[in-house]
Write a protein that holds these residues in place. Structure first.
Motif, PDB file in Angstrom:
ATOM      1  N   UNK A 176       0.802  -1.212   0.000  1.00  0.00           N
ATOM      2  CA  UNK A 176       0.000   0.000   0.000  1.00  0.00           C
ATOM      3  C   UNK A 176       0.842   1.273   0.000  1.00  0.00           C
ATOM      4  N   UNK A 177       0.351   2.232  -0.750  1.00  0.00           N
ATOM      5  CA  UNK A 177       0.840   3.612  -0.694  1.00  0.00           C
ATOM      6  C   UNK A 177      -0.278   4.436  -0.060  1.00  0.00           C
ATOM      7  N   UNK A 178      -0.073   5.037   1.113  1.00  0.00           N
ATOM      8  CA  UNK A 178       1.205   5.351   1.754  1.00  0.00           C
ATOM      9  C   UNK A 178       1.619   4.428   2.891  1.00  0.00           C
ATOM     10  N   UNK A 179       0.752   3.515   3.337  1.00  0.00           N
ATOM     11  CA  UNK A 179       0.968   2.837   4.613  1.00  0.00           C
ATOM     12  C   UNK A 179       1.970   1.698   4.570  1.00  0.00           C
ATOM     13  N   UNK A 180       2.288   1.188   3.373  1.00  0.00           N
ATOM     14  CA  UNK A 180       3.195   0.051   3.175  1.00  0.00           C
ATOM     15  C   UNK A 180       2.626  -1.260   3.711  1.00  0.00           C
ATOM     16  N   UNK A 181       1.323  -1.318   4.001  1.00  0.00           N
ATOM     17  CA  UNK A 181       0.713  -2.578   4.397  1.00  0.00           C
ATOM     18  C   UNK A 181       0.810  -3.581   3.247  1.00  0.00           C
TER      19      UNK A 181
END
Length: 407
Positions: A176-181
């Motif tokens: 995910x962008x922005x969370x990097x999940x």
């Protein structure tokens, strides 16, 4: 005649519109800005890709209009990539469309499938086009958790049961962008099963599929789930994987009906990327994965440097497992400011540019996104400058005076 246009009224200023003027003013005053804000890769495009562009552009036949779907060789190369990487078989003629980056593809897909008032389920926080592509098309966005954890399926069911009309699509974005999940195949399997039961399309943004740091767990594609292609289109990009952000090459792949709708919209809007760029992209996709491995190593090293050096400066950065970003909570003593004011403060007091989390959705306002787009020395300098603001103790002799700093 001075009234703001209807669609523009629904669009807030882009996240960087608040920050860029402050950075520009600081630079004009001689401040050395260490810019960790925009996810704009700083590494050069691999030489063999550039060489193929140079070779192809010399042929005047390539200077003519191209095709909005992408040249056949490029669509075949993308289908081949999906076969190698994910074990997913695609028909390059009906299940692959080349786009001008994944952002354009996502926006045009939203335009193709959205009627005024249609409801779409979108993570929050998330990359802005995931929401605003539908808002610009007259749709209504309902927020979903960004974390693919235990609450996701409950929120998905709640969103379907309490939305009138029923949602037409669900947006996924992992890594995910922005969370990097990140998400695994078990999660995708559960989501696909639910969405098929409720006739909901899945639009998956897989732009960071190759920027991961656990070699034993490369991010999967939702299209690996049996039957997912019946309801899913996935978007990818060459921007980060091959350090080709300015080339604007991406793809949409998956369900034939959705791909056909996207292709029809695009046929009215563009003639595709410049043909030599597409030919060079074929060389990238069909070439060695060594260049991808090298890009991944650089981002991993920068991630480790940032986590270590910022931590010593008093700002604990959660360790991302993928993407070129860290998603960092605002330090406690500044949490009351919110992400936009804290981002402004960082520029003014430390010369470090970041992306305020609120630009990715209201639920991101207590976070800052940091991009791995500066080299090790610059990241360490940013950490030293930030230590002064955070009141960190230790040797501060290496902090650069902002007023006199030069690049």
């Amino acid at each position: 005649m001075s009234e703001v246009f209807h669609r523009i009224r629904r669009l807030p200023p882009y996240v960087f519109a608040h920050i860029d003027p402050i950075k520009a003013k600081a630079r004009a005053e001689g401040v050395d800005i260490i810019d960790l804000g925009m996810g704009n890769p700083d590494m050069p495009t691999p030489e063999h890709i550039v060489a193929k562009l140079q070779e192809t552009v010399k042929d005047p036949r390539t200077h003519r209009y191209s095709t909005s779907r992408g040249i056949p060789g490029l669509r075949k190369a993308q289908a081949s990539y999906y076969g190698r990487r994910f074990g997913v078989k695609l028909n390059p003629d009906t299940q692959v469309v080349a786009t001008l980056g994944s952002k354009e593809g996502f926006a045009n897909m939203a335009s193709a499938i959205t009627a005024p008032g249609d409801v779409v389920l979108v993570p929050n926080p998330t990359y802005p086009i995931h929401s605003f592509g539908f808002i610009m098309s007259g749709g209504v966005v309902r927020s979903m958790p960004a974390d693919p954890g235990e609450d996701f399926m409950r929120a998905l069911d709640r969103g379907v049961r309490h939305s009138i009309p029923k949602p037409i699509a669900l947006v996924l974005n992992y890594p995910a962008n922005p969370t990097a999940y990140t998400a695994d195949l078990d999660f995708y399997t559960e989501v696909v099963k639910y969405c098929k039961q409720h006739d909901i399309f899945i639009l998956s943004d897989l732009a960071y599929s190759e920027i991961y740091f656990d070699e034993n767990n490369p991010p999967p594609s939702v299209l690996q789930v049996p039957g997912a292609i019946d309801i899913t289109v996935e978007f990818t990009s060459m921007s980060k994987t091959y350090s080709m952000p300015g080339w604007r090459v991406g793809f949409a792949v998956g369900n034939e009906r959705l791909i056909a709708a996207l292709a029809r919209v695009k046929s009215y809007l563009d003639y595709g990327a410049f043909t030599p760029i597409q030919v060079a992209a074929v060389a990238a996709l069909n070439g060695s994965d060594d260049v991808i491995d090298e890009v991944r190593k650089v981002y991993k090293h920068r991630r480790d440097v940032m986590v270590e050096s910022f931590g010593r400066s008093g700002w604990d950065i959660p360790v991302p497992q993928a993407t070129m970003f860290a998603w960092a909570p605002i330090p406690a003593q500044f949490a009351h400011l919110g992400s936009l004011e804290f981002a402004k403060l960082l520029i003014q007091e430390t010369g470090v540019g970041v992306a305020p989390g609120v630009g990715f959705g209201e639920y991101g306002d207590q976070y800052i996104r940091l991009a791995f787009v500066e080299n090790e020395q610059r990241i360490r300098q940013a950490a030293r400058n930030i230590k002064k603001l955070l009141g960190g103790k230790g040797d501060q002799s290496n902090i650069v005076p902002l007023a006199s700093a030069t690049k």
